[in-house]
Design a protein around this motif. Structure first.
Motif, mmCIF file in Angstrom:
data_model
loop_
_atom_site.group_PDB
_atom_site.id
_atom_site.type_symbol
_atom_site.label_atom_id
_atom_site.label_comp_id
_atom_site.label_asym_id
_atom_site.label_seq_id
_atom_site.Cartn_x
_atom_site.Cartn_y
_atom_site.Cartn_z
ATOM 1 N N ASP A 172 0.841 -1.191 0.000
ATOM 2 C CA ASP A 172 0.000 0.000 0.000
ATOM 3 C C ASP A 172 0.882 1.250 0.000
ATOM 4 O O ASP A 172 1.362 1.690 1.052
ATOM 5 N N ALA A 173 1.089 1.807 -1.184
ATOM 6 C CA ALA A 173 1.989 2.949 -1.339
ATOM 7 C C ALA A 173 1.414 4.239 -0.766
ATOM 8 O O ALA A 173 2.119 5.242 -0.667
ATOM 9 N N GLN A 174 0.124 4.217 -0.390
ATOM 10 C CA GLN A 174 -0.473 5.379 0.256
ATOM 11 C C GLN A 174 -0.194 5.383 1.754
ATOM 12 O O GLN A 174 -0.278 6.424 2.396
ATOM 13 N N PHE A 175 0.099 4.203 2.299
ATOM 14 C CA PHE A 175 0.426 4.114 3.730
ATOM 15 C C PHE A 175 1.935 4.113 3.947
ATOM 16 O O PHE A 175 2.460 4.863 4.772
ATOM 17 N N TRP A 176 2.624 3.255 3.204
ATOM 18 C CA TRP A 176 4.075 3.161 3.343
ATOM 19 C C TRP A 176 4.710 4.258 2.487
ATOM 20 O O TRP A 176 4.829 4.116 1.270
ATOM 21 N N THR A 177 5.055 5.341 3.109
ATOM 22 C CA THR A 177 5.565 6.522 2.400
ATOM 23 C C THR A 177 6.840 7.027 3.069
ATOM 24 O O THR A 177 7.047 6.815 4.274
ATOM 25 N N SER A 242 2.562 -1.458 16.211
ATOM 26 C CA SER A 242 1.570 -1.079 15.201
ATOM 27 C C SER A 242 2.229 -0.855 13.845
ATOM 28 O O SER A 242 3.449 -0.679 13.737
ATOM 29 N N ASP A 243 1.405 -0.838 12.802
ATOM 30 C CA ASP A 243 1.913 -0.564 11.456
ATOM 31 C C ASP A 243 2.552 0.817 11.389
ATOM 32 O O ASP A 243 3.573 0.991 10.717
ATOM 33 N N ALA A 244 1.949 1.787 12.061
ATOM 34 C CA ALA A 244 2.506 3.143 12.061
ATOM 35 C C ALA A 244 3.876 3.168 12.732
ATOM 36 O O ALA A 244 4.796 3.878 12.279
ATOM 37 N N GLU A 245 4.038 2.378 13.795
ATOM 38 C CA GLU A 245 5.335 2.321 14.479
ATOM 39 C C GLU A 245 6.377 1.632 13.609
ATOM 40 O O GLU A 245 7.542 2.051 13.571
ATOM 41 N N ILE A 246 5.952 0.594 12.881
ATOM 42 C CA ILE A 246 6.872 -0.066 11.956
ATOM 43 C C ILE A 246 7.271 0.885 10.837
ATOM 44 O O ILE A 246 8.443 0.947 10.440
ATOM 45 N N ARG A 247 6.302 1.652 10.340
ATOM 46 C CA ARG A 247 6.608 2.655 9.298
ATOM 47 C C ARG A 247 7.632 3.664 9.810
ATOM 48 O O ARG A 247 8.578 4.033 9.086
ATOM 49 N N ASP A 248 7.479 4.102 11.048
ATOM 50 C CA ASP A 248 8.453 5.035 11.622
ATOM 51 C C ASP A 248 9.837 4.406 11.731
ATOM 52 O O ASP A 248 10.854 5.078 11.522
ATOM 53 N N MET A 249 9.873 3.107 12.042
ATOM 54 C CA MET A 249 11.165 2.416 12.102
ATOM 55 C C MET A 249 11.836 2.403 10.734
ATOM 56 O O MET A 249 13.033 2.651 10.607
ATOM 57 N N TYR A 250 11.054 2.074 9.698
ATOM 58 C CA TYR A 250 11.609 2.120 8.341
ATOM 59 C C TYR A 250 12.148 3.517 8.033
ATOM 60 O O TYR A 250 13.272 3.674 7.547
ATOM 61 N N ARG A 251 11.347 4.510 8.298
ATOM 62 C CA ARG A 251 11.723 5.887 7.961
ATOM 63 C C ARG A 251 12.974 6.331 8.704
ATOM 64 O O ARG A 251 13.802 7.081 8.153
ATOM 65 N N ASN A 252 13.120 5.907 9.950
ATOM 66 C CA ASN A 252 14.218 6.388 10.789
ATOM 67 C C ASN A 252 15.478 5.545 10.695
ATOM 68 O O ASN A 252 16.513 5.902 11.267
#
Length: 356
Positions: A172-177, A242-252
Motif C-alpha cells: 500500500d503505497a499510500q500508507f508506506w511513504t 503497530s503498522d505506524a510504528e513499523i513505518r516510523d522504524m523504516y523511515r528512521n
C-alpha cells in the motif's frame, strides 16, 4: 453478462485492516476490487468453525494426514462440514496453504462447484516430501494456482506439470511513504520479520562491533550478547508494534537488511517492499526465491548481499552501505519509484481481475 460473485477466504484478523488508515496489502486486492465494482465479500475463518478444539482422536488423525500427504485432516474436515458456505460464490480466492489445499480437495472431489483460485506461498519448497508433491499435483488439478515470485511460479509449474502464473505482490503505497524531506534516516539499521526463512544467525555473526545499532524486530527466538544489537519482540499477527510504528522504524533507519535462507518462497517480500515504499534501501540475500529480478536489481533498487549463509559477503554489503550514504539514498529513492510504478496494491488488484 452475469458478474461473478467472489469470496475471499483469508486468515482471521484481516478484516480489521479494512479500517481507514491501515495498510491493505495483506487483503490481496480485496478493497481495490471492491472499489472497482466487483461483487466480492470476505469469508470469515469463524464461518468455517476452525477455532474449535480437536479431540484427541482428531489430533492423531490430523498428524497422520499431515505427515502422509501434507494436509491437516482436522482443517479439511471442518471445511468439508461447512462446504455449503461456498455455494453462494462463483469464485473463491484464498492465500493460505491449508485453505488452498482443502478447497482444492473439495473441488477435485466435486463437493463444491465454485472455481478455486489459490495464491500459493511456499507450498512446495526445497525440502518438501515427494509424496506431498505427488498428492498436491492430483489435488490441485481443478484449481487455478498463482505464486508470489517468479522462481516459485517456475518451480510449481515444473513440479505440478502445469502452468502456474506469477502474481506481482504489491504494498500500500499510500500508507508506506517516505518521511517528508528526510531520506537519510537515523542512527540504526533495521531488520524485521518472523518467517522461518529469516537467517538472523548469519546476520548477527556478520555484525561488527564498529557497526551502528542493529534493531531486529521478530517473534523468532533470537539471542545475542553483542551490545550493538537490540532484539525487539513483535510481528504482524500480534500487532505488539503497530503498522505506524513499523513505518516510523523504516523511515528512521539508515537502511534495512534482510538475511534469508535459501528457498523458493519469496521470504522477506513484504518487509522489503514496505521499506522500499518508505524510500529506504534494502540489503537482501541473493536467494532463489527473490521474486522479480527485473525489478530487484543490485545497486539500483536494492543491494544484493551474496548467497545465503555467507557471513563475509553479508558483512561486506553492510559495510559498503554504511560507507556510501549517497548510494544508499539513490537506491532508496529509486526503490520508491519502483513501488509506485510496479509493486503496489493497485497493480496487484489489476492483475487479479483476469482471474475473476
Amino acid at each position: 453478462m452475469k458478474q461473478n460473485k467472489i469470496g475471499y477466504l483469508l486468515k482471521s484478523g484481516r478484516s480489521n485492516r479494512l479500517v481507514e488508515g491501515m495498510p491493505t496489502e495483506f487483503l490481496y486486492g480485496y478493497p481495490q476490487l471492491k472499489k472497482f465494482g466487483y461483487d466480492i465479500n470476505l469469508i470469515g475463518e469463524e464461518e468455517l468453525s476452525l477455532e474449535a478444539e480437536p479431540s484427541k482422536i482428531w489430533k492423531v488423525i490430523n498428524h497422520i494426514t499431515y505427515v502422509m500427504v501434507g494436509v491437516p485432516g482436522w482443517a479439511f474436515w471442518r471445511i468439508f462440514c461447512k462446504r455449503k458456505v461456498f455455494d453462494s460464490f462463483d469464485v473463491v480466492f484464498t492465500t493460505t496453504n491449508t485453505f488452498g489445499i482443502c478447497l482444492s480437495l473439495l473441488s477435485r472431489l466435486r463437493l463444491i462447484d465454485c472455481k478455486v483460485v489459490f495464491l500459493a506461498m511456499g507450498l512446495i519448497d526445497l525440502g518438501t516430501p515427494k509424496r506431498w508433491v505427488s498428492f498436491y499435483g492430483w489435488a490441485l488439478k481443478t484449481t487455478r494456482v498463482l505464486a508470489l515470485s517468479n522462481p516459485d511460479a517456475r518451480n510449481l509449474s515444473k513440479t505440478l506439470a502445469r502452468k502456474v502464473e506469477y502474481l506481482p505482490f504489491g504494498v500500500d503505497a499510500q500508507f508506506w511513504t517516505p518521511a517528508k524531506g528526510n531520506l537519510q534516516g537515523g542512527d540504526f539499521v533495521l531488520s524485521i520479520g518472523s518467517d522461518r526463512h529469516r537467517d538472523y544467525k548469519t546476520l548477527i555473526a556478520a555484525w561488527r562491533s564498529d557497526f551502528p545499532t542493529l534493531k531486529i524486530v521478530t517473534k523468532l527466538p533470537v539471542q545475542t550478547s553483542k551490545p550493538n544489537i537490540e532484539i525487539i519482540s513483535g510481528d504482524w499477527h500480534s500487532q505488539v508494534i503497530s503498522d505506524a510504528e513499523i513505518r516510523d522504524m523504516y523511515r528512521n533507519a539508515k537502511f534495512v537488511v534482510l538475511p534469508i535462507r535459501n528457498t523458493f518462497q519469496p521470504s522477506g517480500q513484504s518487509a522489503a517492499l514496505q521499506a522500499m515504499a518508505c524510500g529506504k534501501a534494502v540489503v537482501i540475500t541473493d536467494f532463489q526465491g527473490l521474486w522479480n529480478r527485473e525489478l530487484m536489481q543490485d545497486q539500483k533498487t536494492c543491494f544484493l548481499s551474496g548467497p545465503p549463509g555467507d557471513i563475509a559477503a553479508l558483512q561486506g554489503a553492510i559495510a559498503a552501505a554504511l560507507q556510501n550514504q549517497e548510494d544508499v539514498e539513490k537506491v532508496g529513492a529509486e526503490s520508491r519509484c519502483c513501488i509506485e510504478i510496479n509493486l503496489n496494491v493497485n497493480i496487484m488488484a489489476s492483475c487479479l481481475m483476469n482471474e475473476f
